[in-house]
Write a protein that holds these residues in place. Structure first.
Motif, PDB file in Angstrom:
ATOM      1  N   ALA A  89       0.829  -1.207   0.000  1.00 48.49           N
ATOM      2  CA  ALA A  89       0.000   0.000   0.000  1.00 48.49           C
ATOM      3  C   ALA A  89       0.868   1.263   0.000  1.00 48.49           C
ATOM      4  CB  ALA A  89      -0.932   0.000   1.200  1.00 48.49           C
ATOM      5  N   MET A  90       1.937   1.264   0.790  1.00 41.57           N
ATOM      6  CA  MET A  90       2.815   2.433   0.825  1.00 41.57           C
ATOM      7  C   MET A  90       3.523   2.622  -0.508  1.00 41.57           C
ATOM      8  SD  MET A  90       4.336   2.528   4.742  1.00 41.57           S
ATOM      9  CE  MET A  90       5.725   1.589   4.278  1.00 41.57           C
ATOM     10  N   GLN A  93       0.973   3.995  -2.936  1.00 42.71           N
ATOM     11  CA  GLN A  93       0.689   5.389  -2.597  1.00 42.71           C
ATOM     12  C   GLN A  93       1.805   6.302  -3.089  1.00 42.71           C
ATOM     13  OE1 GLN A  93       0.234   6.132   1.582  1.00 42.71           O
ATOM     14  NE2 GLN A  93      -1.189   7.797   1.212  1.00 42.71           N
ATOM     15  N   SER A  94       3.046   5.875  -2.950  1.00 40.28           N
ATOM     16  CA  SER A  94       4.156   6.705  -3.404  1.00 40.28           C
ATOM     17  C   SER A  94       4.182   6.795  -4.939  1.00 40.28           C
ATOM     18  CB  SER A  94       5.488   6.179  -2.873  1.00 40.28           C
ATOM     19  OG  SER A  94       5.820   4.967  -3.497  1.00 40.28           O
TER      20      SER A  94
END
Length: 96
Positions: A89-90, A93-94
């Motif tokens: 997810a991170m 997102q990035s």
């Protein structure tokens, strides 16, 4: 952490298949980015299964547009999988 990043990269570049639960002949090839859109749109017409194309391993099934059950039972601990999901997810997102 390097092994985890390699796993994420391979996971994101795998090909998937979306099928109706009631008729496995009605399937479509999917890329990772297309899964959410497929579930939202095709889920209005029936329950679905999303699986990995090269080995047929079912990742999850739906009840309409909602996730019903996540498969498979793996040898990984719940904490490890939660950590992996959060890192994916991170990374996504990035990218956006």
């Amino acid at each position: 952490m390097n092994e985890q990043n390699e796993f994420i990269k391979n996971y994101l570049h795998t090909e998937y298949v979306g099928c109706l639960k009631t008729n496995h002949e009605k399937c479509i090839d999917l890329q990772y980015e297309e899964i959410g859109n497929f579930v939202q749109n095709a889920g209005m017409f029936g329950d679905l299964e999303i699986s990995i194309k090269h080995n047929g391993l079912v990742l999850f099934d739906t009840n309409g547009i909602y996730i019903n059950k996540v498969f498979p039972n793996t040898e990984y601990s719940r904490d490890y999988l939660m950590e992996l999901i959060n890192s994916v997810a991170m990374q996504l997102q990035s990218d956006f």
